[in-house]
Motif scaffolding. Structure first.
Motif, PDB file in Angstrom:
ATOM      1  N   HIS A 155       0.833  -1.197   0.000  1.00 34.44           N
ATOM      2  CA  HIS A 155       0.000   0.000   0.000  1.00 34.44           C
ATOM      3  C   HIS A 155       0.870   1.250   0.000  1.00 34.44           C
ATOM      4  O   HIS A 155       1.883   1.316   0.692  1.00 34.44           O
ATOM      5  CB  HIS A 155      -0.863   0.074   1.260  1.00 34.44           C
ATOM      6  N   VAL A 156       0.430   2.255  -0.733  1.00 35.90           N
ATOM      7  CA  VAL A 156       0.935   3.614  -0.599  1.00 35.90           C
ATOM      8  C   VAL A 156      -0.116   4.328   0.243  1.00 35.90           C
ATOM      9  O   VAL A 156      -1.299   4.333  -0.113  1.00 35.90           O
ATOM     10  CB  VAL A 156       1.115   4.297  -1.965  1.00 35.90           C
ATOM     11  N   MET A 157       0.314   4.884   1.373  1.00 32.00           N
ATOM     12  CA  MET A 157      -0.620   5.558   2.279  1.00 32.00           C
ATOM     13  C   MET A 157      -0.227   7.013   2.422  1.00 32.00           C
ATOM     14  O   MET A 157       0.961   7.358   2.350  1.00 32.00           O
ATOM     15  CB  MET A 157      -0.644   4.850   3.632  1.00 32.00           C
ATOM     16  N   TYR A 158      -1.226   7.876   2.628  1.00 34.33           N
ATOM     17  CA  TYR A 158      -0.970   9.319   2.649  1.00 34.33           C
ATOM     18  C   TYR A 158      -1.834   9.997   3.700  1.00 34.33           C
ATOM     19  O   TYR A 158      -2.994   9.653   3.900  1.00 34.33           O
ATOM     20  CB  TYR A 158      -1.268   9.921   1.276  1.00 34.33           C
ATOM     21  N   LEU A 159      -1.218  10.994   4.351  1.00 29.02           N
ATOM     22  CA  LEU A 159      -1.917  11.873   5.287  1.00 29.02           C
ATOM     23  C   LEU A 159      -1.611  13.304   4.903  1.00 29.02           C
ATOM     24  O   LEU A 159      -0.442  13.715   4.905  1.00 29.02           O
ATOM     25  CB  LEU A 159      -1.454  11.603   6.716  1.00 29.02           C
ATOM     26  N   ALA A 160      -2.643  14.066   4.548  1.00 30.48           N
ATOM     27  CA  ALA A 160      -2.455  15.503   4.306  1.00 30.48           C
ATOM     28  C   ALA A 160      -2.309  16.205   5.651  1.00 30.48           C
ATOM     29  O   ALA A 160      -3.035  15.896   6.596  1.00 30.48           O
ATOM     30  CB  ALA A 160      -3.646  16.073   3.534  1.00 30.48           C
TER      31      ALA A 160
END
Length: 161
Positions: A155-160
């Motif tokens: 998974h590629v995970m992101y938090l702005a």
């Protein structure tokens, strides 16, 4: 629990569980049989990055490394990696390190945090990162050769921020 910047003297203590986790081969695509000195540059970040340890009663329970995900025009997005001593799991160490990384990334002016390779079968990590607001923005199929499950996604995970 105290979270502080890791020192050179901390590295042998981190390496004890670093080497154990890497040899399991279930969560990192790092070399599995590194010596103490071979592994050091893989974990001990240099500025502008940072490596921290979670300590309780003088014992290192876990560690995180963080910094820009990419150089230059990508340096406004952070990344991080985490290790919790297997003997200390399920005690909030990963959450404390994750919260520390999110706070540090905000303080340092990053616009977001991107995790490049969260093994999809690492349910506890995926659950933790989602609980901290990260989203799965994509999955690279069969990108990780898991010793028990065979080829699984990353998974590629992101938090702005």
């Amino acid at each position: 629990m105290e979270i502080r910047t890791a020192t050179d003297d901390d590295w042998p203590h981190i390496y004890r569980f670093y080497s154990q986790i890497m040899s399991q081969g279930t969560s990192y695509a790092y070399p599995e049989t590194q010596t103490l000195e071979e592994a050091r540059p893989w974990w001990m970040e240099q500025p502008p990055g940072r490596t921290v340890v979670a300590v309780e009663e003088g014992e290192i329970l876990g560690s995180a490394k963080m910094g820009p995900n990419r150089p230059g025009r990508g340096s406004h997005v952070a990344t991080a990696s985490f290790l919790v001593d297997p003997a200390r799991r399920s005690k909030g160490v990963g959450r404390a390190l994750g919260e520390h990384v999110v706070d540090w990334s905000r303080e340092e002016g990053f616009r977001g945090i991107q995790f490049n390779a969260v093994v999809e079968t690492n349910d506890s990590a995926v659950r933790l990162w989602k609980s901290l607001g990260f989203e799965i923005i994509g999955t690279v199929p069969e990108a990780f050769d898991h010793p028990e499950h065979g080829l699984v996604g990353l998974h590629v995970m992101y938090l702005a921020l």
